[in-house]
Design an enzyme around this catalytic site. Sequence first.
Site, short mmCIF file in Angstrom:
data_model
loop_
_atom_site.label_atom_id
_atom_site.label_comp_id
_atom_site.label_asym_id
_atom_site.label_seq_id
_atom_site.Cartn_x
_atom_site.Cartn_y
_atom_site.Cartn_z
N ARG B 143 0.95 -1.18 -0.29
CA ARG B 143 -0.06 -0.07 0.35
C ARG B 143 0.94 1.30 0.17
O ARG B 143 0.19 2.30 -0.14
CB ARG B 143 -0.78 0.08 1.22
CG ARG B 143 -1.84 -1.06 0.94
CD ARG B 143 -2.84 -1.18 2.15
NE ARG B 143 -3.85 -2.62 1.54
CZ ARG B 143 -3.36 -3.80 2.55
NH1 ARG B 143 -2.18 -3.14 3.41
NH2 ARG B 143 -4.08 -4.48 1.82
N THR B 187 2.61 -5.60 4.49
CA THR B 187 1.37 -5.35 3.33
C THR B 187 1.29 -3.76 3.08
O THR B 187 1.39 -2.76 2.55
CB THR B 187 -0.10 -5.66 2.49
OG1 THR B 187 -0.67 -5.50 3.84
CG2 THR B 187 -0.06 -7.12 2.07
N SER B 202 0.58 -8.13 8.52
CA SER B 202 -0.67 -9.72 7.95
C SER B 202 -0.98 -10.45 8.12
O SER B 202 -0.03 -11.04 8.87
CB SER B 202 -0.54 -8.96 6.80
OG SER B 202 -0.71 -7.36 6.11
N GLY B 204 -3.99 -12.01 9.71
CA GLY B 204 -5.15 -12.84 10.35
C GLY B 204 -6.09 -13.81 9.83
O GLY B 204 -7.06 -14.24 10.53
N GLU B 205 -5.71 -13.89 8.98
CA GLU B 205 -6.75 -15.26 8.02
C GLU B 205 -6.07 -16.58 8.11
O GLU B 205 -6.42 -17.33 7.65
CB GLU B 205 -6.91 -15.34 6.60
CG GLU B 205 -8.25 -14.13 5.93
CD GLU B 205 -8.47 -12.45 6.96
OE1 GLU B 205 -7.82 -12.02 6.13
OE2 GLU B 205 -9.18 -12.52 7.59
N ASP B 316 -16.14 -11.45 9.89
CA ASP B 316 -14.70 -10.79 9.48
C ASP B 316 -14.93 -9.28 9.24
O ASP B 316 -14.64 -8.64 7.94
CB ASP B 316 -14.80 -11.80 8.26
CG ASP B 316 -13.21 -10.54 6.93
OD1 ASP B 316 -12.63 -10.97 8.19
OD2 ASP B 316 -12.90 -11.64 5.89
#
Lengths: 150, 560
Positions: B143, B187, B202, B204-205, B316
């Site tokens: 980003r 990210t 990053s 979290g999934e 989510d």
Amino acid sequence: MAITAGELSEIGLDHQNKAALGRLLATGRLAYAQEGPEGRMRAEVRIPPDELVWDPSILVMPHGGDLDLELVNDDTNTHCAHLPSNGDSKWMWLAVYSRGKATLNLDGPGYYWFSSNIGNDEGRGLIGAIVVLGDAPPEARLDRPDQPRP
Amino acid sequence: MTEYVEARPVNFSELSAVVGRAPAVAENVTYERLLDARSEPHNWLTYYGAYNGQRYSPLDQINTENVRRLAPAWVFQFGAAGLHAGPSTYAFEAAPIVVDGVMYVSGWDGWVWAIDARNGQNLWVYKHAIPFDTSLCCGNVNRGVAVAKGKVFVVTLNAHLIALDAVTGKCVWDSTYGDVRAGESATLAPLVVKNLVIVGSSGGEFGVRGHLDAFDVDSGEHVWRCYTVPKPGEPGSETWPADGEAWARGGGNCWVTGTFDPETNLLYWGTGNPGPDFDGEVRQGDNLYTDSVIAVDVDSGRIRWHYQCTPHDLWDYDSTMECVLFEQDGRKLLAHFDKNGYCFVLDRTNGDLVRVFPFGERITWGEITPDGAVTPKVYPDKEGEPVHFWPGPAGAKEWTHAAYSPKTELFYVPVQDVGAEVTRRRRQFKESIPYWGASVTVDAEDMRGFLKAFDVSGNEAWRWASRWPLSASVLATAGDLTFVGEPSGEFNAFHARTGEPLWRFQTGSGHHSSPTTYSVDGRQYVAVPVGWGAWVEGFAPGMLGGQHGDALFAFALPEG
């Protein structure tokens, strides 16, 4: 169930213009990079005649760091090498019967593709893998109990 | 014996028109300049343009009277060579930074470029080699960068923070702050505060434990880490099951850049969803500090206060998105537009709720009353039994950012109106394997989006409807303009006070980035990366087949 080398070979997926038009990616030999006294690694990868494959097509580094990679073109066609490395990819024109050395820096763990990025050398089979073993450094890992893995 | 000719290696970028050096404009980008970033309207010095996260520029050369004449000044494109991670999911998501005529911008797969902001000339390129097999929930993206003290800071997908020489693009230092074997990645755009570079993780999934980290600007030395899920015995641990290791897989990742108030000395950062995303039975409790706004002391890395937007999340609904700092009636406030469809206005000195109001279109998952009480209504509860709710897991607003104009005193919010069907499917946790706890199908046909304007009290001032969910950040300018792109490739300008559409341009690929604006030699530009990708199946599955380009457009008024 995993495919065996014999099954690939049986229908010709590890050859040019037999089962498919080209050779299935990374179906060549596996080899390990050799580690020097200070952790620097070295290896050699060739392009044999008329196979459109890197030999080895899977190169294993025991850990992240610097790799001195000798590339040899024994084919009677011209190729090139597009190689992953931190900072900038390395690239080498590989004339017929040429050889040269590139130095790569890779973090790992994980794997990276390298290829001959001209024509459709990549589709025909000239994509190989560099596999880097190891773990993230201890200071970067999560503060938690060891977790189950697949 | 074969007689070999010698082959010589080159850096791949040498086989291009890249210059190789940039002017030394970043040498004197100090903390003092970053504190007062909006006093340099020609520059865009931080991710949001300023520490307050407003995404507002005082530039007004391009305004409501002349915006119809806006046209591309230059276009920067890159493409790919060889195979890279996420070949179908890469996206160009960055917010271009501009310092005195030089643009610094990151792309997918470890690319960073310095570009002449006047003409698009590539000044230098840095490429970090990214493992093809890196765990990525949502695509090969980055980003943006931060710039300070002669360096450009960027995170890599394999969870490194690297500092580049802003003149040459060469690596100065490289620190690893995540474990890719655990499913972590990185990210977000770093944030420089004082002599610290602050980044979040990053993943979290994948059932990791979220954290923020601070590194020394000069040396890359690690200064502090702040976990967003407490260990047993720490404050907040009572909101997790007392037995088992749910906390250790609890998520709460900070994958979007935070904001900062030098007067409170606090960072305001949003945290991500708990893990597993949809199976709450294995993590009974509120699950702090997931789905929260946390205020973190920038010197110590300690959480001073928190406000949880979605306790015990089952949808989510990350709260990672921006916290926009503003003042009202002398009170220091922040506004946070959450995935759950509500905007939370908090007193940023203590975290007290000032007001909460809905900004999403269809909200069926539950209800939040004006005093902040949360009542879940529709959620995956029984194994194998599908439920449908709005907004879907991409939220009424994804990570892409709202803007706030202090001139109009309006917030401009990109809204997604997309629902989803979710069926709880329990699974055992295994490190690096996605840990959702559900089967998810997002609506592909019934979708739309809005650009909505709200005043600081939560009253809707105007709206503009799009056929598509709006999945790109908004830019506000003193020219009384707001800019936002669409998944179809259109880049739009609106009258900031009325919402009247004033200009549009088809860029050829969908927008999932953060446009910025700057000026060089007295000419104002609006820069927007386009390159449709990332978690499209989550925020706009009906556009999954959209044009997958990668370009950075700089628009300006015609010269002369």
